[in-house]
Design a protein around this motif. Structure first.
Motif: not given
Length: 346
Positions: A83-87
């Motif tokens: 999972n690649d998340l932009e926070l």
């Protein structure tokens, strides 16, 4: 690792000393941070406009709360795999603090934080964690299971669990303390909710960094609590009233293990908020309380106390206390913790 689609993005290993973690975890050989227990907090402070994180999950039922600059948290569901998340989405230039809280527990999936990337900025030193330390050992109640109503179509699932709503995390915040939730749904002192003894019950998972992996022995010296709350018994009583000698002896043996690792910490044995004396059934709450009183008597220590709390009804079809009821449990426990620890309200 490329998360932000920017050549100028700065990679940050998950185990960078400026990334703060609170809770039981283990660092792998590739610098990944592995999590199984609920309530683990990750704090990242940056001066920049973008922050990405890569987390791998073992199931589709791993959930996090994500909060930016103290705002109300957003619930994030991971999918099995990477999972690649932009926070930081649309954040203004400047200093930002991001907090991630693992909502769910080990049987709902373990996860690995593989690393971060910062876009157009730098990683900063976050505020230090509190010096005070608490530990809460328990089952699904301590995990915060069933604290929320489901807003997901179909059968309610892991989205209802929120460790941040648990009485232990709420009490720790009030007392200005760190917290470790060493808890696992469905488990007990010597048998689980199905009556199985040959499984990782509290004396077994207490020793681990990942509660389902016997190879991940936890180093107790890395976190020595000032006080410990233990809320166990619900599952031991699930299949009927257990034998007193078996239950009491197993609990005392476990307490000696806990005392080995935190010799000066007061230990509070907390009633199960689920057990009750139902009409026409065995008086489970009364019997469990009597067993806990016997444990305290046999331990014969001013630092081992039985805290009686109310029974809480939970929500329709689910006996787990709701988030509001966890607040009431924290209300009941707070005076006792403050009185013994001599922690004022400042």
């Amino acid at each position: 690792m490329t998360l932000l689609s920017s050549a100028a993005a700065m990679p940050v290993p998950a185990d960078n000393p400026r990334v703060l973690y609170q809770g039981r975890l283990i660092v792998g050989s590739a610098h990944q941070v592995m999590m199984g227990f609920p309530g683990i907090v990750t704090l990242v402070k940056v001066n920049g406009t973008r922050l990405g994180v890569r987390i791998s999950a073992s199931s589709d039922d791993v959930y996090f709360n994500v909060s930016v600059d103290g705002a109300a948290p957003e619930r994030i569901r991971l999918v099995k795999g990477q999972n690649d998340l932009e926070l930081l989405k649309g954040a203004a230039p400047g200093v930002h603090t991001v907090e991630l809280v693992r909502r769910t527990e080990s049987w709902e999936g373990v996860c690995e934080v593989e690393g971060f990337e910062i876009g157009g900025g730098t990683l900063l030193e976050p505020a230090p964690l509190p010096a005070r330390k608490l530990m809460f050992i328990g089952d699904s109640v301590t995990c915060g299971s069933g604290t929320e109503q489901s807003d997901v179509p179909g059968k309610p699932g892991a989205e209802r669990s929120n460790a941040a709503a648990s009485f232990g995390m709420k009490l720790a915040v009030r007392l200005g303390a760190q917290f470790n939730l060493v808890s696992y749904g469905g488990r007990g002192i010597f048998r689980d909710w199905q009556g199985i003894t040959a499984t990782n019950n509290a004396p077994e998972y207490y020793e681990l960094a990942l509660p389902d992996d016997p190879k991940t022995q936890w180093d107790h010296s890395t976190y020595v609590p000032d006080a410990i709350g233990i809320c166990l018994g619900t599952n031991d009583f699930s299949r009927g009233i257990p034998d007193q000698t078996t239950f009491v002896n197993a609990f005392i043996e476990f307490l000696r293990k806990v005392r080995r690792d935190a010799p000066n910490a007061p230990i509070f044995l907390i009633d199960s908020p689920i057990l009750n004396d139902e009409e026409g059934e065995a008086p489970k709450l009364t019997v469990c309380r009597a067993y806990l009183d016997e444990i305290v008597r046999r331990m014969d220590s001013p630092k081992v106390t039985h805290l009686k709390i109310k029974h809480y009804k939970g929500s329709p079809g689910d006996g787990h206390p709701t988030a509001a009821e966890h607040t009431l449990i924290a209300d009941e426990l707070e005076p006792a913790f403050r009185a013994v620890l001599h922690w004022d309200k400042k």
